[in-house]
Design an enzyme around this catalytic site. Structure first.
Site, PDB file in Angstrom:
ATOM      1  N   HIS A   1       0.828  -0.823  -0.301  1.00 56.47           N
ATOM      2  CA  HIS A   1       0.053  -0.178   0.041  1.00 56.47           C
ATOM      3  C   HIS A   1       0.876   0.939   0.497  1.00 56.47           C
ATOM      4  O   HIS A   1       0.433   2.281   0.536  1.00 56.47           O
ATOM      5  CB  HIS A   1      -1.058   0.028   0.847  1.00 56.47           C
ATOM      6  CG  HIS A   1      -2.279  -1.135   1.518  1.00 56.47           C
ATOM      7  ND1 HIS A   1      -3.100  -1.343   1.057  1.00 56.47           N
ATOM      8  CD2 HIS A   1      -1.433  -2.518   2.535  1.00 56.47           C
ATOM      9  CE1 HIS A   1      -3.416  -2.807   1.412  1.00 56.47           C
ATOM     10  NE2 HIS A   1      -2.447  -3.271   1.649  1.00 56.47           N
TER      11      HIS A   1
ATOM     12  N   LYS B   1      16.840  22.044 -11.167  1.00 57.09           N
ATOM     13  CA  LYS B   1      16.173  20.878 -11.399  1.00 57.09           C
ATOM     14  C   LYS B   1      16.795  20.401 -12.041  1.00 57.09           C
ATOM     15  O   LYS B   1      17.376  20.073 -13.110  1.00 57.09           O
ATOM     16  CB  LYS B   1      14.408  21.285 -12.130  1.00 57.09           C
ATOM     17  CG  LYS B   1      13.762  21.909 -11.202  1.00 57.09           C
ATOM     18  CD  LYS B   1      12.218  21.392 -11.211  1.00 57.09           C
ATOM     19  CE  LYS B   1      12.185  20.293 -11.199  1.00 57.09           C
ATOM     20  NZ  LYS B   1      10.749  19.562 -11.451  1.00 57.09           N
TER      21      LYS B   1
ATOM     22  N   GLU C   1      10.334   8.789 -16.371  1.00 56.05           N
ATOM     23  CA  GLU C   1       8.445   9.113 -16.620  1.00 56.05           C
ATOM     24  C   GLU C   1       8.136   8.791 -18.073  1.00 56.05           C
ATOM     25  O   GLU C   1       7.439   8.470 -18.631  1.00 56.05           O
ATOM     26  CB  GLU C   1       8.234  10.694 -16.881  1.00 56.05           C
ATOM     27  CG  GLU C   1       9.012  10.400 -15.279  1.00 56.05           C
ATOM     28  CD  GLU C   1       9.458  13.012 -15.840  1.00 56.05           C
ATOM     29  OE1 GLU C   1       8.437  13.192 -14.879  1.00 56.05           O
ATOM     30  OE2 GLU C   1       9.967  13.228 -15.456  1.00 56.05           O
TER      31      GLU C   1
END
Ligand code: ARG
Length: 461
Positions: A156, A283, A290
């Site tokens: 979970h 960044k 992705e």
């Protein structure tokens, strides 16, 4: 009126129809299979006395030249030729004359395209298997080095029990092994020759399908021509196999994305396989995983697309089937690049055991070990042990510490059957190494799995 099929027509095809009808823009990818398939067909025709040996020789010579022209980029792919089959045959005939016109004896574009496309899919099937095995090798190498690198195992997406990072990597190796098996079994099932079925019903010419099949490396000849010319199960299988493989890849990609975040920092992708932001100078983005996750969507779309094209088609060949190729090409190109870049990104990724260890001190990962201790050392039934452990966890929460750091006195106060030797059981590494059942995370069991996959990769190489 230069179409191969223009005999019964009195007006030229409109250029709009030509563009709409053509597959030559994409099916030219099949040129190797088309040319070698034609040569094998011609050799069989000659063997059967349907072509003379001179005709065969000029077909072989002509095809060598056509192949050279295609590979050098000199070949002219014209939309008006409709598809690669007609473009190649036309060029052959312009080079060698009448013998070229005899090549299509006892053959139709229906069995020809079924042959070319099937052989392309089978070839790619084998190439993909090699790539999956090399990715498995990268993961096994990482696993071997990290059987003592402990991180929180999750259910979970919540901290559950400590596991080692090698064990986590080997979960993916297990998935990829199933993928290899799926591609391999598809290969065996589909390695059946369609050539010689002609348009749908076979041919009156005295052909030898076994001979062509053997020359092209097929295990056998298809049983029913009507089925064969319209069967695209082999294409659906590779689309499904690639989809399942991409699903596995996207799960790993998702974990790499999570692990690269500041919240986790379990891994860091190399600069080589990371990207920056056009506005935020600080960044470092995980574009590779992705995109792997994102491309999975398009790959699924290709599977659903072809299933939908095939749905409800009457026998036998229908032009709808021409829509089978682009999605398959796209999925194959995508998986080839994905497997390659994932391997490189993994090889160059930094693994951060210290951050994983820190995370292991959150979420009372050794709670199950306390319950297991109560069962095996205090003879307490598991349900009751579960309840006592719950109280211990609540106490640790109240103290603001992890259960593995609680003082023994606190536990003894909750249940006086708990003795001091409990503390060894609560250590995170003990917890990981205690899971020693077959297939478990204990270091010895993980190392067994490393050996298993090492041997598997050695045997199948
Ligand atoms: N370009 C066609 C395809 O990809 C080849 C087969 C055409 N056959 C036909 N009878 N029109 O399906």
């Amino acid at each position: 009126m230069d179409k191969m099929w223009s005999g019964r027509f009195s007006a030229d095809a409109s250029s709009l129809l030509e563009r709409f009808n053509a597959s030559i823009m994409f099916d030219q990818k099949l040129y190797r299979e088309d040319i070698s398939g034609s040569v094998a067909h011609a050799q069989m025709l000659a063997h059967q006395g349907i072509l003379t040996s001179d005709e065969l020789a000029s077909i072989e010579l002509g095809m060598t030249q056509v192949l050279g022209e295609i590979e050098s980029g000199a070949f002219e792919w014209k939309i008006g030729d409709e598809d690669l089959h007609m473009a190649i045959e036309k060029r052959l005939t312009s080079l060698i004359g009448d013998a070229g016109k005899k090549l299509h004896t006892a053959r139709s574009r229906n069995d020809q395209v079924a042959l070319d496309f099937r052989r392309y899919v089978l070839r790619k099937n084998s190439e993909i298997v090699i790539q999956i095995k090399s990715l498995m090798g990268v993961l096994v190498d990482i696993a071997r080095d990290h059987t003592q690198t402990i991180l929180p195992g999750m259910t979970h997406l919540q901290h559950a029990q400590p596991i080692n990072f090698g064990f986590h990597m080997l979960a993916y190796v297990s998935m990829f092994k199933r993928d290899v098996e799926r591609f391999e079994s598809s290969y065996v099932r589909n390695n059946i020759s369609p050539i010689g079925c002609a348009a749908l019903a076979g041919t009156p010419h005295n052909i030898n399908r076994e001979m062509t099949a053997k020359a092209l490396g097929f295990d056998s000849v298809s049983i029913n021509c009507l089925d064969t010319v319209s069967d695209r199960d082999f294409a659906l299988e590779i689309l499904f196999n690639i989809s399942t493989l991409m699903m596995h890849i996207s799960r790993l990609a998702e974990e790499i994305i999570l692990w690269s975040s500041y919240e986790f920092r379990f891994v860091e992708l190399s600069d080589e396989y990371s990207t920056g932001s056009s506005i935020m100078p600080q960044k470092k983005n995980p574009d590779v995983p992705e995109l792997l996750r994102g491309k999975t969507g398009r790959v699924y779309g290709n599977l659903i697309g072809l299933l939908t094209v095939m749905k409800g088609l009457p026998l036998a060949y229908n032009k709808d089937t021409q829509e089978d190729k682009e999605g398959v090409f796209d999925s194959i190109d995508t998986i080839e690049m994905s497997l390659e870049i994932l391997g490189e990104a993994l090889k160059t990724m930094t693994i951060k055991p210290e951050n994983m260890a820190k995370a292991c001190k959150l979420g009372h990962l050794s709670a199950t070990d306390l319950a297991d201790y109560l069962v095996s050392h205090c003879d307490i039934p598991f349900r009751e042990a579960h309840h006592i452990t719950g109280r211990a966890v609540a106490r640790a929460e109240a103290l603001g510490i992890d259960l593995s750091d609680i003082h023994y006195n606190e536990l003894h106060k909750i249940d006086n059957r708990i003795e001091e030797n409990v503390m060894a059981h609560l250590a995170i590494s003990h917890s990981m190494n205690a899971r020693i059942s077959q297939g478990g995370t204990a270091q010895v069991r993980t190392l067994e799995q490393v050996v298993y996959f090492d041997n598997y990769l050695k045997e199948i190489k």
